[in-house]
Write a protein that holds these residues in place. Structure first.
Motif, short mmCIF file in Angstrom:
data_model
loop_
_atom_site.label_atom_id
_atom_site.label_comp_id
_atom_site.label_asym_id
_atom_site.label_seq_id
_atom_site.Cartn_x
_atom_site.Cartn_y
_atom_site.Cartn_z
N ALA A 1 0.89 -1.12 -0.17
CA ALA A 1 0.10 0.01 -0.17
C ALA A 1 0.91 1.32 -0.08
O ALA A 1 0.62 2.32 -0.75
CB ALA A 1 -0.98 -0.09 1.43
N TRP B 1 2.33 1.80 -3.52
CA TRP B 1 1.47 1.65 -4.50
C TRP B 1 1.40 2.78 -5.68
O TRP B 1 1.54 2.51 -6.74
CB TRP B 1 0.03 1.32 -4.11
CG TRP B 1 -0.75 0.68 -5.19
CD1 TRP B 1 -1.94 1.31 -5.76
CD2 TRP B 1 -0.83 -0.59 -5.58
NE1 TRP B 1 -2.40 0.66 -6.64
CE2 TRP B 1 -1.86 -0.46 -6.76
CE3 TRP B 1 -0.05 -1.50 -5.40
CZ2 TRP B 1 -2.15 -1.75 -7.38
CZ3 TRP B 1 -0.28 -2.78 -6.19
CH2 TRP B 1 -1.35 -2.73 -7.02
N GLY C 1 -8.27 0.54 -3.40
CA GLY C 1 -7.01 0.63 -3.07
C GLY C 1 -6.54 1.85 -2.71
O GLY C 1 -7.22 2.30 -1.82
N THR C 2 -5.54 2.58 -3.10
CA THR C 2 -5.19 4.04 -2.22
C THR C 2 -5.98 5.16 -2.91
O THR C 2 -5.85 6.32 -2.40
CB THR C 2 -3.68 4.08 -2.72
OG1 THR C 2 -3.59 4.38 -4.02
CG2 THR C 2 -2.88 3.15 -2.11
N MET D 1 -4.45 -0.13 2.23
CA MET D 1 -4.87 0.66 1.03
C MET D 1 -5.69 1.68 1.81
O MET D 1 -5.46 2.88 1.37
CB MET D 1 -5.65 -0.23 0.04
CG MET D 1 -4.68 -1.13 -0.73
SD MET D 1 -3.55 -0.29 -1.86
CE MET D 1 -2.48 -1.67 -2.64
#
Length: 243
Positions: free
Chosen positions: A16, A19, A57-58, A81
């Motif tokens: 994360a 990323w 996700g992020t 994330m």
């Protein structure tokens, strides 16, 4: 949503923090965002949309979409994330129209989705105008339950719009290096299969089309960890339907 293997969640928790530094991830997300906007209503209508970003996700796609819509509820099974997403969100001046949610969704009526990112008010059985998901499907063991859940999360007339790379044959496996195959459930998505799954979930006006293509560095020899400058072109599909 079908439960991802524990190794998948662990991997994304570990990745994360770094990323967003992956240029391919950034470029693919930008292309997905352009694809979505080209297929969505004009700004005056889109600005009223409440969106669910599934497997956010992020928040790369989340934060690209947020200025164009009323709100984005961003959901991911990886706590790492979501922590990165919330760090980015907290660095922005209020007001915010994004809410990060750490959850594995299996029920459209999950109360964790009831909160409005704009007002903070809770609305039981909250429904969305649009559900998006980018580069997530190839990590999910079983897709039919996912799209059945998405169908339940949408308002009448709402839309699903997802992007992932295409399974165009054995060479599609090279999208991932061999060291990162754990948690990869399929090497891209198949046109006919994803169309059938969307239709069986109840969606109408289903479209599965090539959205864009991207070059990606791949391993010269599978498992070597070395690319040697080898590039492959991977087509990405956009899959959409209306409730």
């Amino acid at each position: 949503m079908s439960t991802p293997p524990p190794a998948t969640t662990s991997r994304f928790n570990e990745e994360a923090a770094s990323w967003d530094s992956n240029p391919f991830v950034q470029a693919a997300t930008t292309m997905a965002h352009k694809t979505y906007l080209s297929r969505l209503p004009p700004p005056e209508t889109l600005s009223q949309y409440n969106i669910l970003d599934l497997g956010c996700g992020t928040g790369l796609l989340t934060f690209l979409l947020a200025p164009s819509v009323r709100s984005v509820t961003a959901v991911d099974v990886s706590e790492g994330m979501i922590d990165v997403l919330n760090t980015k969100l907290n660095a922005l001046p209020p007001p915010h129209n994004v809410l990060g949610v750490h959850a594995l969704l299996s029920d459209p009526d999950d109360p964790i989705l009831s909160f409005d990112p704009v007002t903070g008010d809770s609305f039981p059985q909250r429904r969305f105008d649009l559900v998006v998901s980018h580069l997530v499907l190839h990590h999910i063991p079983s897709l039919p339950p996912v799209f059945a859940n998405i169908f339940g999360l949408l308002k009448e007339g709402g839309r699903v719009m997802v992007t992932d790379f295409e399974d165009f044959g054995p060479e599609a496996r090279r999208f991932h290096p061999e060291s990162k195959m754990e948690g990869v459930e399929r090497h891209g998505i198949k046109r006919d299969e994803i169309r059938r799954i969307l239709e069986e979930a109840g969606f109408k006006d289903v479209k599965v089309e090539t959205a864009f293509e991207m070059e990606k560095a791949v391993e010269t020899t599978p498992g070597s960890g070395e690319t040697g400058g080898d590039l492959m072109t991977f087509p990405f599909l956009v899959c959409e339907g209306t409730k």
